[in-house]
Design an enzyme around this catalytic site. Structure first.
Site, PDB file in Angstrom:
ATOM      1  N   THR A 277      -1.025   6.885  -1.310  1.00  0.00           N
ATOM      2  CA  THR A 277      -1.471   5.484  -1.363  1.00  0.00           C
ATOM      3  C   THR A 277      -0.552   4.662  -2.257  1.00  0.00           C
ATOM      4  OG1 THR A 277      -3.141   5.988  -3.071  1.00  0.00           O
ATOM      5  CG2 THR A 277      -3.854   6.073  -0.792  1.00  0.00           C
TER       6      THR A 277
ATOM      7  N   ASN B 223      -3.354  -5.790  -4.715  1.00  0.00           N
ATOM      8  CA  ASN B 223      -4.764  -5.798  -4.350  1.00  0.00           C
ATOM      9  C   ASN B 223      -5.171  -7.051  -3.601  1.00  0.00           C
ATOM     10  OD1 ASN B 223      -6.173  -3.308  -5.607  1.00  0.00           O
ATOM     11  ND2 ASN B 223      -4.745  -3.993  -7.172  1.00  0.00           N
TER      12      ASN B 223
ATOM     13  N   LYS C 214      -3.399  12.657  -8.833  1.00  0.00           N
ATOM     14  CA  LYS C 214      -3.162  11.537  -7.936  1.00  0.00           C
ATOM     15  C   LYS C 214      -4.034  10.378  -8.381  1.00  0.00           C
ATOM     16  CE  LYS C 214      -4.041   8.843  -4.238  1.00  0.00           C
ATOM     17  NZ  LYS C 214      -4.982   7.700  -4.361  1.00  0.00           N
TER      18      LYS C 214
ATOM     19  N   GLU D 211      -1.290   0.539 -10.955  1.00  0.00           N
ATOM     20  CA  GLU D 211      -0.807  -0.401  -9.941  1.00  0.00           C
ATOM     21  C   GLU D 211      -0.127  -1.611 -10.585  1.00  0.00           C
ATOM     22  OE1 GLU D 211      -3.788   0.493  -6.188  1.00  0.00           O
ATOM     23  OE2 GLU D 211      -4.277  -1.148  -7.551  1.00  0.00           O
TER      24      GLU D 211
ATOM     25  N   THR E 134     -10.833   6.571  -9.081  1.00  0.00           N
ATOM     26  CA  THR E 134     -10.077   7.050  -7.925  1.00  0.00           C
ATOM     27  C   THR E 134      -8.959   7.973  -8.385  1.00  0.00           C
ATOM     28  OG1 THR E 134     -10.502   4.858  -7.015  1.00  0.00           O
ATOM     29  CG2 THR E 134      -9.096   6.303  -5.735  1.00  0.00           C
TER      30      THR E 134
END
Length: 256
Positions: free
Chosen positions: A2, A251, A28, A125, A39
């Site tokens: 991802t 996002n 991950k 991110e 996550t």
């Protein structure tokens, strides 16, 4: 992977009962991380011989001071797992109690999980900076963890670090609203990196510092926030990253 940008793998060697043992892990995760839940998918394996109860205890204790002290964006999802397996092929005497061998195994597990936690934080991110907040001289470990996580998860702290702005009021604010019982008038705060250290708070009050040095300290990809509560012996760390334009971009058009 991802939105992950790098592989996250760590392994160590250590001795138990005179036998060389190995423990390694891979992780991950990049966004929607703020345990519990988060996550992240984390797999750890070892060839050491250790009983199930001792393995479970070691994992539970280390999760508390590593993965559960991680915050990328304060958001979570339903996908979260930390799995540890040990097959005993190293040939050491099985660990069935909290002895010296258990301490060595626990330290190896801590090193692997701590470094994977930092990798997850640094690969947040859109991140450009790894943030590490250390709290020491706290009345107990839970207070230290609550204060460290409060600072790390603060959007305003994250934005200030991205902008390389030594707006220390953002840090003071996050310390102040931490859901923990301590005397704010005894707190000291400093910010450091490979470029040096600036003291920004003494006894709960802001102090003057060089804006020029502060700019240099913050112009790095790893920033360390040190908080001394001066009210005990406990300590803890939390890890996160800055909040950037790229986080919004990732996002904002995640599906397109």
């Amino acid at each position: 992977m991802t939105t992950d940008t790098i592989k996250k793998e760590v392994a160590v060697e250590f001795k138990l009962d005179g036998k060389i043992c190995r423990l390694g892990g891979m992780a991950k995760g990049s966004g929607m991380i703020h345990p519990n839940m988060a996550t992240t998918l984390n797999f750890i394996t070892s060839d050491a011989a250790i009983s199930i109860p001792m393995l479970q205890k070691a994992l539970r204790d280390i999760v508390k001071i590593t993965y559960n002290c991680l915050s990328i964006d304060g958001d979570t999802s339903t996908n979260d797992m930390v799995l540890v397996m040990a097959n005993g092929l190293a040939g050491n005497k099985e660990i069935t109690e909290e002895n010296d061998d258990y301490t060595s195994f626990r330290q190896a597990l801590y090193l692997v999980m701590m470094h994977m936690t930092k990798m997850l934080a640094k690969d947040g991110e859109g991140a450009t900076k790894l943030l590490e907040c250390s709290v020491d001289s706290a009345p107990d470990i839970n207070t230290a963890i609550l204060v460290a996580k409060s600072v790390i998860r603060s959007p305003l702290v994250k934005c200030a670090m991205f902008g390389e702005d030594a707006n220390c009021g953002r840090i003071f604010c996050a310390i102040g609203y931490a859901e923990a019982d301590f005397d704010i008038t005894k707190v000291d705060v400093s910010i450091s990196s490979e470029q040096g250290t600036i003291e920004v708070c003494k006894n709960g009050m802001s102090v003057e510092f060089s804006e020029e040095l502060a700019s240099k300290v913050l112009h790095t990809d790893e920033i360390f926030i040190q908080i001394s509560l001066n009210q005990g012996e406990a300590q803890a760390k939390a890890w996160g990253c800055d909040l950037t334009y790229d986080y919004i971009k990732i996002n904002g058009d995640y599906r397109t």
